[in-house]
Design a protein around this motif. Structure first.
Motif, PDB file in Angstrom:
ATOM      1  N   ILE A 178       0.819  -1.208   0.000  1.00 33.82           N
ATOM      2  CA  ILE A 178       0.000   0.000   0.000  1.00 33.82           C
ATOM      3  C   ILE A 178       0.855   1.261   0.000  1.00 33.82           C
ATOM      4  N   ARG A 179       1.958   1.232   0.734  1.00 34.05           N
ATOM      5  CA  ARG A 179       2.783   2.432   0.867  1.00 34.05           C
ATOM      6  C   ARG A 179       3.707   2.657  -0.324  1.00 34.05           C
ATOM      7  N   TYR A 180       4.215   1.561  -0.915  1.00 36.91           N
ATOM      8  CA  TYR A 180       5.320   1.741  -1.858  1.00 36.91           C
ATOM      9  C   TYR A 180       5.065   1.234  -3.276  1.00 36.91           C
ATOM     10  N   GLU A 181       4.036   0.444  -3.486  1.00 41.77           N
ATOM     11  CA  GLU A 181       3.788  -0.051  -4.836  1.00 41.77           C
ATOM     12  C   GLU A 181       3.014   0.979  -5.650  1.00 41.77           C
ATOM     13  N   PRO A 182       3.082   0.898  -6.987  1.00 43.84           N
ATOM     14  CA  PRO A 182       2.284   1.799  -7.827  1.00 43.84           C
ATOM     15  C   PRO A 182       0.800   1.660  -7.526  1.00 43.84           C
ATOM     16  N   ASN A 183       0.063   2.676  -7.888  1.00 46.33           N
ATOM     17  CA  ASN A 183      -1.354   2.725  -7.544  1.00 46.33           C
ATOM     18  C   ASN A 183      -2.127   1.491  -8.008  1.00 46.33           C
ATOM     19  N   PRO A 192       2.019  30.364  -2.097  1.00 50.50           N
ATOM     20  CA  PRO A 192       3.339  29.746  -1.945  1.00 50.50           C
ATOM     21  C   PRO A 192       3.276  28.360  -1.315  1.00 50.50           C
ATOM     22  N   LEU A 193       2.396  28.179  -0.336  1.00 46.21           N
ATOM     23  CA  LEU A 193       2.243  26.867   0.293  1.00 46.21           C
ATOM     24  C   LEU A 193       1.671  25.853  -0.696  1.00 46.21           C
ATOM     25  N   LEU A 194       0.748  26.286  -1.534  1.00 37.83           N
ATOM     26  CA  LEU A 194       0.187  25.387  -2.547  1.00 37.83           C
ATOM     27  C   LEU A 194       1.246  24.959  -3.555  1.00 37.83           C
ATOM     28  N   GLU A 195       2.159  25.872  -3.890  1.00 42.42           N
ATOM     29  CA  GLU A 195       3.259  25.477  -4.770  1.00 42.42           C
ATOM     30  C   GLU A 195       4.143  24.436  -4.082  1.00 42.42           C
ATOM     31  N   GLU A 196       4.442  24.662  -2.818  1.00 42.76           N
ATOM     32  CA  GLU A 196       5.248  23.713  -2.057  1.00 42.76           C
ATOM     33  C   GLU A 196       4.570  22.347  -2.027  1.00 42.76           C
ATOM     34  N   TYR A 197       3.257  22.356  -1.790  1.00 42.82           N
ATOM     35  CA  TYR A 197       2.501  21.096  -1.807  1.00 42.82           C
ATOM     36  C   TYR A 197       2.602  20.427  -3.175  1.00 42.82           C
ATOM     37  N   ALA A 198       2.375  21.187  -4.238  1.00 43.80           N
ATOM     38  CA  ALA A 198       2.344  20.611  -5.588  1.00 43.80           C
ATOM     39  C   ALA A 198       3.664  19.952  -5.933  1.00 43.80           C
ATOM     40  N   ARG A 199       4.766  20.587  -5.604  1.00 46.38           N
ATOM     41  CA  ARG A 199       6.080  20.015  -5.938  1.00 46.38           C
ATOM     42  C   ARG A 199       6.326  18.716  -5.180  1.00 46.38           C
ATOM     43  N   GLU A 200       5.775  18.589  -3.998  1.00 46.58           N
ATOM     44  CA  GLU A 200       5.896  17.339  -3.250  1.00 46.58           C
ATOM     45  C   GLU A 200       4.946  16.274  -3.792  1.00 46.58           C
ATOM     46  N   ALA A 201       3.758  16.700  -4.196  1.00 42.27           N
ATOM     47  CA  ALA A 201       2.713  15.749  -4.590  1.00 42.27           C
ATOM     48  C   ALA A 201       2.927  15.161  -5.979  1.00 42.27           C
ATOM     49  N   MET A 202       3.552  15.919  -6.883  1.00 45.34           N
ATOM     50  CA  MET A 202       3.671  15.481  -8.273  1.00 45.34           C
ATOM     51  C   MET A 202       4.581  14.255  -8.386  1.00 45.34           C
ATOM     52  N   VAL A 203       4.035  13.149  -8.862  1.00 50.18           N
ATOM     53  CA  VAL A 203       4.801  11.927  -9.096  1.00 50.18           C
ATOM     54  C   VAL A 203       4.242  11.268 -10.349  1.00 50.18           C
ATOM     55  N   GLU A 204       5.113  10.980 -11.294  1.00 48.53           N
ATOM     56  CA  GLU A 204       4.668  10.323 -12.525  1.00 48.53           C
ATOM     57  C   GLU A 204       4.058   8.963 -12.210  1.00 48.53           C
ATOM     58  N   PHE A 205       2.998   8.608 -12.913  1.00 44.59           N
ATOM     59  CA  PHE A 205       2.299   7.324 -12.785  1.00 44.59           C
ATOM     60  C   PHE A 205       1.524   7.192 -11.470  1.00 44.59           C
ATOM     61  N   SER A 264      -8.641  11.402 -15.272  1.00 42.37           N
ATOM     62  CA  SER A 264      -7.576  11.096 -14.324  1.00 42.37           C
ATOM     63  C   SER A 264      -6.514  12.187 -14.352  1.00 42.37           C
ATOM     64  N   VAL A 265      -6.008  12.522 -13.161  1.00 44.12           N
ATOM     65  CA  VAL A 265      -4.965  13.545 -13.079  1.00 44.12           C
ATOM     66  C   VAL A 265      -3.914  13.157 -12.051  1.00 44.12           C
ATOM     67  N   MET A 266      -2.696  13.560 -12.326  1.00 43.04           N
ATOM     68  CA  MET A 266      -1.583  13.342 -11.421  1.00 43.04           C
ATOM     69  C   MET A 266      -1.787  14.166 -10.148  1.00 43.04           C
ATOM     70  N   PRO A 267      -1.384  13.646  -8.973  1.00 47.00           N
ATOM     71  CA  PRO A 267      -1.448  14.451  -7.760  1.00 47.00           C
ATOM     72  C   PRO A 267      -0.720  15.783  -7.954  1.00 47.00           C
ATOM     73  N   VAL A 302       4.246  14.753 -16.234  1.00 46.15           N
ATOM     74  CA  VAL A 302       2.907  14.211 -16.481  1.00 46.15           C
ATOM     75  C   VAL A 302       2.951  13.011 -17.434  1.00 46.15           C
ATOM     76  N   ASP A 303       2.159  12.010 -17.131  1.00 46.40           N
ATOM     77  CA  ASP A 303       2.067  10.794 -17.952  1.00 46.40           C
ATOM     78  C   ASP A 303       1.058  11.057 -19.072  1.00 46.40           C
ATOM     79  N   ASP A 304       1.558  11.539 -20.207  1.00 51.99           N
ATOM     80  CA  ASP A 304       0.643  11.931 -21.281  1.00 51.99           C
ATOM     81  C   ASP A 304       0.057  10.743 -22.030  1.00 51.99           C
TER      82      ASP A 304
END
Length: 555
Positions: free
Chosen positions: A268-273, A396-409, A420-423, A449-451
């Motif tokens: 749950i923690r480490y495998e792809p969605n 600024p906090l939302l930008e900080e969040y976005a950079r942490e949240a963005m992960v391909e796939f 569907s959208v990337m975090p 982004v996974d296009d």
């Protein structure tokens, strides 16, 4: 045996001898055997696939999947003849070949020779020979213990992935450790992760090998004790609890059952969605067997985080997180910036501590803002970030969040298919439309982004182009968006490019791209190259020359 049967048996013998000879003639045998002391042999499984005229032997477990289908000839054996006449003869042949290789690195401490046979009355599958070499087994157990003591318990350096690959499987091998000591095994897996924590990519590989070993153990060794399992290559396993299934000491510490729960959390923690359903299934199966711990984890989340980390209660907002189902519950009690700030910081903190990257937000709020982009899912996650974007002090906090949240796939869990959208998407889209300051964030997003599986960023690109047009600041970002676009996107910016200054600026950027990239960027604007050629024929200088330069990138 009659002549046809003797001929068939000879065909099988030749296939067996051919396989052994090919392996014995390998020039890299000794080298493979010295890769790690945790590998005492290369092969532990071989499959004979008998189909008249098409017999073969291979170490892959999938080789027999096509057996029993149309063969060049009809099988001369009945099922009974295979079981009582063919199997003993083949076992003797394999045993003679193995006896010469007992100390060779070709053969593992345990060796199984499986057979799949086409017969007159259907497919027959059986174990031709299974053997354990006790001396090799003893040596391997000594090596395992030595490795654990010297490299894990006393060691302080990163370990090799190949060693984790073998160690994880050995620790969960019932022929080496009939009943794994859960507490010690879990401690060793945690130690491997601790030693490799500074190397992010390597750590992910070590975790992947641990998870695969745990999954194999759960599905093939532990769960079959309590469940009848229907396996399918195209969908998830189906589990039916056995009528006599009794799980004793299910919630006492240091039981094999703890390994199932540990494996579930790792998945749950480490495998792809797309793999996380397996971890949730393991917890559901454990709950079905009466595990109170599994039931609690399903309700409240795993033990990976402290209570204070997954629950905050404030006069402005209440937040709860459950990593098993990858969701955040956010109750906004007072609609003001402070409430959203606390919620974002809560989410951000957990993401940095390993909370699943694919997640969703369940929001209770009286405000129902949405981004000005058609085609986005009207989800709670979307609404949460649209509400937060209304407060400029949170940008600024939302930008900080976005950079942490963005992960391909990875994906927000409350959207699917074409929505569907990337975090991080909603924060990026909102910020990107509000200020040029966030153009670098948009470009970073488009790099990830996974296009192939996401279309919604095309909707953002269209609104971005409409909002900013062609300028010195916006053009590089617009091109970054177009490089991830799809053929269905159509940008209505041709009238703006009637300006020679803007067209010149655009051409300069296009000329820095490869030809394939240029084609992808230009298609949403003009379509096929023929349309540009037609414009060039009608244009006057210097516009004609500028369009010709674009056409050059398409030729």
């Amino acid at each position: 045996m009659n002549e046809l049967q003797k001929e068939a048996l000879e065909e099988m013998k030749k296939a067996i001898h051919k396989w052994f000879e090919e392996q014995e003639n390998r020039v890299d045998v000794e080298g493979l055997g010295k890769r790690t002391p945790l590998q005492i042999g290369i092969f532990n499984f071989v499959m004979l696939d008998y189909r008249p005229g098409r017999t073969r032997v291979d170490s892959s477990k999938s080789v027999g999947s096509a057996a029993g289908k149309k063969s060049m000839k009809a099988s001369p054996f009945t099922r009974e003849q295979v079981l009582h006449e063919v199997q003993p003869l083949l076992a003797q042949i394999v045993r003679e070949r193995l006896d010469k290789l007992e100390t060779s690195p070709l053969i593992d401490y345990r060796f199984t020779f499986q057979g799949t046979f086409a017969t007159m009355d259907g497919l027959a599958e059986l174990t031709v020979l299974e053997t354990i070499y006790e001396e090799k087994k003893r040596q391997l157990l000594e090596r395992i213990q030595s490795y654990i003591e010297n490299e894990l318990e006393k060691g302080s350096y990163p370990t090799k992935r190949l060693e984790t690959f073998f160690l994880a499987r050995h620790l969960l091998d019932p022929h080496l450790f009939p009943e794994p000591e859960a507490e010690r095994t879990i401690a060793l897996f945690d130690r491997i992760q601790e030693l490799n924590k500074e190397r992010v990519e390597a750590l992910a590989e070590h975790r992947r090998d641990i998870i695969r070993a745990l999954t194999h153990w759960a599905e093939n060794i532990f769960l079959p004790r309590y469940y009848d399992i229907t396996r399918n290559d195209y969908r998830a396993n189906e589990y039916e609890i056995k009528s006599d299934a009794v799980l004793e000491n299910k919630d006492e510490p240091n039981q094999p059952f703890d390994l199932l729960l540990y494996g579930a959390v790792m998945i749950i923690r480490y495998e792809p969605n797309f793999s996380k359903f397996r971890g949730q299934t393991f917890l559901e199966l454990a709950k079905q067997l009466g595990s109170g711990k599994a039931a609690r984890m399903l309700k409240e989340g795993s033990d990976s985080f402290s209570h204070d980390e997954v629950h905050i209660c404030h006069e402005l907002v209440e937040c709860k997180a459950n990593d098993v189902f990858s969701n955040f519950m956010v109750v906004i009690r007072k609609e003001e910036a402070g409430a959203y700030e606390r919620a974002i910081l809560f989410i951000l903190s957990l993401l940095r501590k390993g909370f699943p990257k694919s997640y969703k937000i369940k929001l209770k709020s009286s405000v129902r803002e949405t981004l000005p982009i058609k085609g986005l899912a009207k989800s709670d996650t979307h609404r949460f970030f649209a509400n937060a974007l209304a407060y400029s002090e949170l940008h600024p906090l939302l930008e900080e969040y976005a950079r942490e949240a963005m992960v391909e796939f990875e994906w927000y869990e409350d959207t699917e298919s074409e929505r569907s959208v990337m975090p991080g998407s909603y924060a990026v889209f909102g910020l990107g439309l509000l200020s040029e300051r966030y153009f670098p964030l948009v470009e970073a997003y488009m790099d990830l982004v996974d296009d192939e599986h996401q279309l919604v960023h095309d909707k953002f690109t269209a609104i971005f182009a409409e909002t900013y047009g062609i300028t010195e600041r916006s053009t590089p970002t617009l091109i970054a968006c177009l490089l991830r676009s799809h053929d269905s996107l159509k940008l209505k910016i041709q009238p703006e490019l009637e300006s020679e200054d803007k067209l010149s600026l655009f051409v300069q950027h296009i000329e820095t791209l490869s030809d394939d990239e240029a084609e992808r960027v230009l298609y949403p604007i003009w379509g096929e190259a023929e349309k540009l050629a037609a414009l060039a024929r009608k244009a006057r200088e210097p516009r004609k020359e500028l369009i010709a330069r674009l056409i050059m990138k398409l030729s």
